[in-house]
Enzyme design. Structure first.
Site, PDB file in Angstrom:
ATOM      1  N   TYR A 196       0.846  -1.202   0.000  1.00  0.00           N
ATOM      2  CA  TYR A 196       0.000   0.000   0.000  1.00  0.00           C
ATOM      3  C   TYR A 196       0.886   1.259   0.000  1.00  0.00           C
ATOM      4  CZ  TYR A 196      -3.762   3.121   1.594  1.00  0.00           C
ATOM      5  OH  TYR A 196      -4.672   4.133   1.710  1.00  0.00           O
TER       6      TYR A 196
ATOM      7  N   THR B  44       1.439   3.876   1.803  1.00  0.00           N
ATOM      8  CA  THR B  44       2.137   4.371   2.995  1.00  0.00           C
ATOM      9  C   THR B  44       3.019   3.319   3.667  1.00  0.00           C
ATOM     10  OG1 THR B  44       0.186   3.871   4.338  1.00  0.00           O
ATOM     11  CG2 THR B  44       0.414   6.134   3.520  1.00  0.00           C
ATOM     12  N   LYS B  45       3.087   2.108   3.099  1.00  0.00           N
ATOM     13  CA  LYS B  45       3.968   1.094   3.683  1.00  0.00           C
ATOM     14  C   LYS B  45       5.437   1.471   3.439  1.00  0.00           C
ATOM     15  CE  LYS B  45       0.853  -1.778   5.314  1.00  0.00           C
ATOM     16  NZ  LYS B  45      -0.408  -1.080   5.125  1.00  0.00           N
ATOM     17  N   ASN B  46       6.369   0.711   4.033  1.00  0.00           N
ATOM     18  CA  ASN B  46       7.797   1.041   3.911  1.00  0.00           C
ATOM     19  C   ASN B  46       8.295   0.951   2.481  1.00  0.00           C
ATOM     20  OD1 ASN B  46       7.384   1.060   6.657  1.00  0.00           O
ATOM     21  ND2 ASN B  46       9.358   0.127   7.133  1.00  0.00           N
ATOM     22  N   MET B  47       7.599   0.210   1.649  1.00  0.00           N
ATOM     23  CA  MET B  47       7.783   0.250   0.196  1.00  0.00           C
ATOM     24  C   MET B  47       6.411   0.016  -0.421  1.00  0.00           C
ATOM     25  SD  MET B  47       9.388  -3.450  -0.888  1.00  0.00           S
ATOM     26  CE  MET B  47       8.754  -3.271  -2.571  1.00  0.00           C
TER      27      MET B  47
END
Length: 358
Positions: free
Chosen positions: A180, A182-185
């Site tokens: 998604y 806003t995840k870290n990637m």
């Protein structure tokens, strides 16, 4: 005051745009060679396991449950302090989520509560590596083995986290990651299912593609949860940046750890590598209203924040259960996630600290 420091910020650069353009120019837009390459490259994060790309982290959890044979009448033990997708996936597979409490220090599922919740109907345990901190897999794996249960890891927030040198996503027979924004990637939207089992990987590939490997020769009833080559191309670029971004998140977290005095900063368990999808403090002893007022005062000083999560999943209208989960209730009242993303400057970090301590 300068502008608002956002709580989270997707980082999309020229390389991602060029990758999308390359795919669009190729004419091969649906699931194709980019997806296959992304799966191969992602496998390096999870000890070379088979990777199956899908359209979301929720789909990854859902298909993992079905492929593992979880069915109506089964129970799956989950934390109530998480995003609703964890329990939603269990319901979508026809099974019942059994909600248990967390250990407050690291916000992850409590192994003792897991063991106490096991019944003859329990089919699986679904620990969540919440906020990027690994769950206590060193305790959960022996419990699962003792009772003959499957472990399906919800690693949606924990790309590159590890416990005692072992990457999250490699403790159970399946694991799910989210991609998604806003995840870290990110891949724009998307998810990844990982497994060491080649036959299970084939079943997952069938499930994501209407049950067919060869076109129009459907072997099982499946879904359309494919990832597009456009999304995979973005994911491949982001994957190359993940290690650097993770180090920056950890540096930012260390600065916050060292300088925040007015709240409980997130401890890290021995042997754990925390990747700080969220940097979550506790406003100790606060009511939800107190915590929300604290967040508003941060906003007044130009510091964004987020509450993940204000309502226990078991209490959401979609589940509507009355359970005694005191640590979960306490976390829902006290948690507040501060900016920790790689786009923060040193000045931003100092502003965050100053605002929190004020």
């Amino acid at each position: 005051m300068t502008g608002m420091i956002p709580a989270a910020k997707p980082l999309i650069g020229e390389e991602e745009r060029e990758a999308v353009d390359r795919v669009l120019r190729s004419g091969m837009i649906a699931q194709g060679p980019e997806v296959a390459a992304f799966e191969e490259e992602f496998s390096q994060l999870v000890g070379g396991r088979h990777c199956v790309a899908v359209n979301s982290g929720t789909s990854a959890l859902h298909l993992a449950l079905i492929a593992m044979g979880v069915k109506p009448g089964d129970e799956v033990i989950v934390p109530s302090f998480t995003f609703a997708a964890t329990a939603n996936a269990v319901k979508l597979a026809g099974a019942e989520p059994v909600f248990v409490d967390i250990e407050l220090d690291h916000f992850c599922i409590d192994p003792a509560a897991v063991e106490a919740a096991i019944t003859p109907r329990t089919a699986a345990i679904m620990p969540v590596h919440l906020y990027g901190h690994p769950a206590a897999m060193d305790k959960l794996v022996p419990i699962a083995e003792k009772h003959g249960l499957a472990i399906i890891e919800d690693a949606c927030q924990a790309h590159a986290a590890s416990l005692n040198g072992q990457p999250v996503g490699t403790f159970g027979l399946t694991a799910a990651f989210s991609l998604y924004p806003t995840k870290n990637m990110t891949s724009g939207e998307g998810g990844m299912i990982v497994t060491p089992d080649a036959q299970l990987a084939r079943t997952l590939r069938l499930l994501r593609n209407q049950g067919m490997e060869k076109r129009y020769h459907n072997e099982i009833v499946g879904f359309n949860t494919r990832m597009t080559d456009i999304h995979a191309a973005i994911g491949r670029v982001q994957l190359k940046k993940l290690a650097g971004w993770t180090e920056q998140r950890q540096r930012n977290a260390r600065f916050l750890d060292e300088h925040i005095k007015a709240a409980v900063v997130p401890p890290v368990a021995p042997g754990a590598v925390h990747v700080y999808h969220q940097y979550t403090i506790r406003v100790e002893g606060a009511s939800a209203a107190d915590r929300d007022a604290f967040a508003q005062k941060l906003a007044d000083r130009g510091v964004g924040s987020g509450v993940y999560y204000p309502v226990p999943v078991h209490k959401l209208p979609s589940f509507g259960l009355e359970l005694d989960l005191p640590q979960t209730e306490k976390a829902c009242r006290e948690v507040l996630s501060l900016p920790v993303h790689p786009a923060l400057t040193q000045e931003d970090l100092e502003r965050v600290v100053e605002a929190v301590n004020a």
